[in-house]
Design an enzyme around this catalytic site. Structure first.
Site, short mmCIF file in Angstrom:
data_model
loop_
_atom_site.label_atom_id
_atom_site.label_comp_id
_atom_site.label_asym_id
_atom_site.label_seq_id
_atom_site.Cartn_x
_atom_site.Cartn_y
_atom_site.Cartn_z
N GLY A 15 0.82 -1.22 0.00
CA GLY A 15 0.00 0.00 0.00
C GLY A 15 0.85 1.26 0.00
CB ILE B 97 5.16 0.50 2.81
CG1 ILE B 97 4.22 0.33 3.99
CG2 ILE B 97 6.61 0.37 3.23
CD1 ILE B 97 4.28 -1.06 4.62
CE LYS C 159 -0.73 -7.11 -0.93
NZ LYS C 159 -1.44 -7.01 0.36
N GLY D 185 -5.65 0.56 2.61
CA GLY D 185 -6.47 1.72 2.95
C GLY D 185 -6.43 2.68 1.78
N1 LIG Z 1 -8.12 -0.83 -1.07
C1 LIG Z 1 -6.86 -0.95 -0.68
O1 LIG Z 1 -6.51 -0.74 0.48
C2 LIG Z 1 -5.80 -1.35 -1.67
C3 LIG Z 1 -4.45 -1.42 -1.25
C4 LIG Z 1 -3.45 -1.74 -2.19
C5 LIG Z 1 -3.82 -2.03 -3.49
N2 LIG Z 1 -5.15 -1.98 -3.85
C6 LIG Z 1 -5.49 -2.31 -5.24
O2 LIG Z 1 -6.12 -1.18 -5.84
C7 LIG Z 1 -7.08 -1.61 -6.78
C8 LIG Z 1 -8.43 -0.94 -6.45
O3 LIG Z 1 -8.84 -1.32 -5.16
P1 LIG Z 1 -10.11 -0.64 -4.47
O4 LIG Z 1 -10.10 -1.11 -3.05
O5 LIG Z 1 -10.13 0.81 -4.74
O6 LIG Z 1 -11.30 -1.37 -5.27
P2 LIG Z 1 -12.85 -0.98 -5.27
O7 LIG Z 1 -13.19 -0.11 -4.11
O8 LIG Z 1 -13.59 -2.24 -5.48
O9 LIG Z 1 -12.99 -0.07 -6.58
C9 LIG Z 1 -12.93 -0.60 -7.87
C10 LIG Z 1 -13.41 0.46 -8.85
O10 LIG Z 1 -13.28 -0.04 -10.17
C11 LIG Z 1 -14.48 0.20 -10.90
N3 LIG Z 1 -14.64 -0.83 -11.92
C12 LIG Z 1 -14.76 -2.18 -11.75
N4 LIG Z 1 -14.87 -2.78 -12.94
C13 LIG Z 1 -14.80 -1.80 -13.88
C14 LIG Z 1 -14.85 -1.78 -15.30
N5 LIG Z 1 -15.00 -2.90 -16.00
N6 LIG Z 1 -14.73 -0.58 -15.93
C15 LIG Z 1 -14.60 0.57 -15.23
N7 LIG Z 1 -14.54 0.61 -13.88
C16 LIG Z 1 -14.64 -0.56 -13.22
C17 LIG Z 1 -15.58 0.17 -9.86
O11 LIG Z 1 -16.69 0.88 -10.37
P3 LIG Z 1 -18.03 1.08 -9.49
O12 LIG Z 1 -17.61 1.95 -8.34
O13 LIG Z 1 -18.96 1.78 -10.41
O14 LIG Z 1 -18.46 -0.28 -9.07
C18 LIG Z 1 -14.88 0.85 -8.68
O15 LIG Z 1 -15.01 2.24 -8.77
C19 LIG Z 1 -7.07 -3.14 -6.72
O16 LIG Z 1 -6.21 -3.64 -7.70
C20 LIG Z 1 -6.51 -3.43 -5.35
O17 LIG Z 1 -5.86 -4.69 -5.26
C21 LIG Z 1 -6.13 -1.64 -2.99
#
Ligand SMILES: NC(=O)c1ccc[n+]([C@@H]2O[C@H](COP(=O)([O-])OP(=O)(O)OC[C@H]3O[C@@H](n4cnc5c(N)ncnc54)[C@H](OP(=O)(O)O)[C@@H]3O)[C@@H](O)[C@H]2O)c1
Length: 428
Positions: free
Chosen positions: A136, A138, A207, A304
């Site tokens: 994340g 870090i 990871k 986060g």
């Molecule tokens: N959350 C964390 O703490 C964290 C930490 C490190 C890495 N990550 C990585 O960051 C990425 C995003 O995580 P997140 O937690 O932000 O996910 P999330 O809250 O589920 O958000 C995903 C977003 O992508 C959109 N989406 C999904 N399918 C789509 C498509 N086909 N076309 C266009 N938009 C689409 C969704 O749209 P809708 O809102 O309209 O459904 C949503 O806005 C992932 O790869 C995750 O592994 C996350």
């Protein structure tokens, strides 16, 4: 300094995407003052354009059309925070083909098809940056790629999954059992309703593959990583670990041994004095051992929206500056790693064996260890009525030898059951 506007196309506006929109807005003036580049999120692609996102977006910025966004001539740079493999892979390849640098936080994508994407970015001469995909907020990928570029890295060990670290911390400090700690993590939003990817070690495995690829410059994919999760850890294991001066952690480990790479994820007992033992709750940390630099540890919020968006924004600034200068950071072509199978990996082991309390039992059990060349560092015996519990810590032993020892112990009449086996890491 004259200002150049950089129009960012954002794919996804969930936890990370929405936080990034806010952060770009909050930091744009400072970034402009330092770089002469004015970042602006000009288009955002999502699935639902009516959903409440908690961020203000100007009329016409939101779209369903992710393909259109990456090919829009008014988008200079693309950020992918959708997650998953498709359509993220296709969209990133399209953006690269259109000559646009890409920043992603997507560990699943990189751990499975990273080599294809890195090669495409390299051929097109654009950046593909991914600091947020591991740990994340870090900083880890950039230090590994840049600050430690001259270092011969021996081993990288990380606590890279906040959910499991929270669960293990609650089991250790709160005395709760696994099921209750998991339920608590779910109620706090640390664990998903389906916690499989976290508790079975798959998230940490993805990871570990990325860390191994960057630290050792070889191609390692998620399928190469041996993974064991924490669902089998009992309160008894935690109690013995504490009593013996250890803390149980889920570790992602990548290590070099005679030209081969061992990459694995499993729970382990870590000495209480080891820096990783003090990483509590949902925090993450990565401990690096290098030949010249010695030991380093990177610690912080491994997930986060805001911490992750911070790492994405760092990449975004880097990619925008590189694009402006006409340069890019190259991962190059990664040759496939020679992998060291788990059977050949060596560590110390904690074994917990319940036996029927009769004369000669100890000698029979010790004989099995001896036959497989597994030497015992310490043994404790505890009476349980007609049974006794034997708790062993071994010296360094090969995994295959320990597995064979467990199989033969199970065949002994005097052995009721083997209640646990955990690797002991960090004593060496
Ligand atoms: N959350 C964390 O703490 C964290 C930490 C490190 C890495 N990550 C990585 O960051 C990425 C995003 O995580 P997140 O937690 O932000 O996910 P999330 O809250 O589920 O958000 C995903 C977003 O992508 C959109 N989406 C999904 N399918 C789509 C498509 N086909 N076309 C266009 N938009 C689409 C969704 O749209 P809708 O809102 O309209 O459904 C949503 O806005 C992932 O790869 C995750 O592994 C996350």
């Amino acid at each position: 300094m004259t200002t150049t506007s950089v129009r960012v196309g954002l794919l996804g506006c969930g936890n990370v995407g929405a936080a990034l929109v806010e952060l770009v807005r909050a930091r744009a003036d400072d970034i402009e003052a330092r770089t002469g580049l004015r970042l602006e999120v000009s288009r955002v692609a999502v699935r639902s354009t009516t959903k409440e996102r908690g961020v203000e977006l100007a009329e016409g910025v939101l779209t369903h059309d992710a393909d259109g966004l990456v090919n829009d001539p008014e988008v200079d740079l693309v950020v992918e925070v959708i997650g998953g493999i498709e359509p993220a892979r296709e969209l990133i390849l399209s953006a690269i083909k259109a000559g646009k640098p890409v920043v992603t936080a997507n560990k699943e994508l990189l751990a499975n098809v990273g080599a294809e994407l890195f090669a495409a970015a390299d051929n097109a001469g654009v950046d593909l940056l991914f600091e947020a995909a591991v740990g994340g907020g870090i900083p880890l990928i950039r230090p590994l790629r840049e600050s430690l570029a001259g270092e011969e890295i021996r081993r990288v060990m990380g606590i890279v999954n906040g959910t499991t670290n929270y669960i293990l911390t609650r089991m250790t400090e709160g005395g709760v059992d696994y099921a209750d700690a998991l339920a608590e993590a779910q109620s706090l939003g640390y664990a998903e309703r389906d916690p499989t990817a976290d508790v079975e070690g798959f998230d940490a495995g993805a990871k570990a593959a990325i860390i191994a690829s960057i630290a050792f410059g070889r191609r390692v994919v998620a399928g190469d990583v041996y993974s064991e999760g924490i669902a089998g850890i009992t309160s008894t294991d935690i109690a013995y670990a504490t009593k013996m001066g250890y803390v149980v952690k889920l570790l992602a480990i990548a290590e070099r041994h005679n030209g081969a790479l061992g990459v694995r994820v499993h729970p382990a007992m870590v000495p209480a004095a080891h820096p990783l033992a003090s990483v509590r709750d949902s925090f993450n940390a990565v401990f690096i051992e290098g030949d010249a630099v010695g030991e380093l540890m990177f610690y912080g919020r491994g997930a986060g929206g805001l911490p992750t968006a911070s790492a994405v924004l760092g990449d975004l600034v880097d990619a925008a500056v590189n694009q402006h200068k006409g340069s890019h950071a190259s991962i190059g072509t990664l040759r496939k790693a020679v992998l060291r199978p788990i059977d050949e990996v060596e560590s110390a082991y904690y074994l917990n064996v319940d036996v029927f309390d009769r004369p000669g039992v100890l000698a029979a059990v010790a004989g099995v260890f001896g036959r497989h060349d597994v030497s015992i560092r310490s043994m404790e015996q505890e009476g349980l009525g007609g049974e006794a519990r034997l708790v062993f810590i071994t010296h360094l032993a090969r995994e295959a030898a320990v597995q064979a020892t467990l199989r033969d112990l199970n065949q002994l009449e005097a052995v009721d059951r083997i209640t646990s086996m955990l690797r002991v890491i960090g004593d060496d």
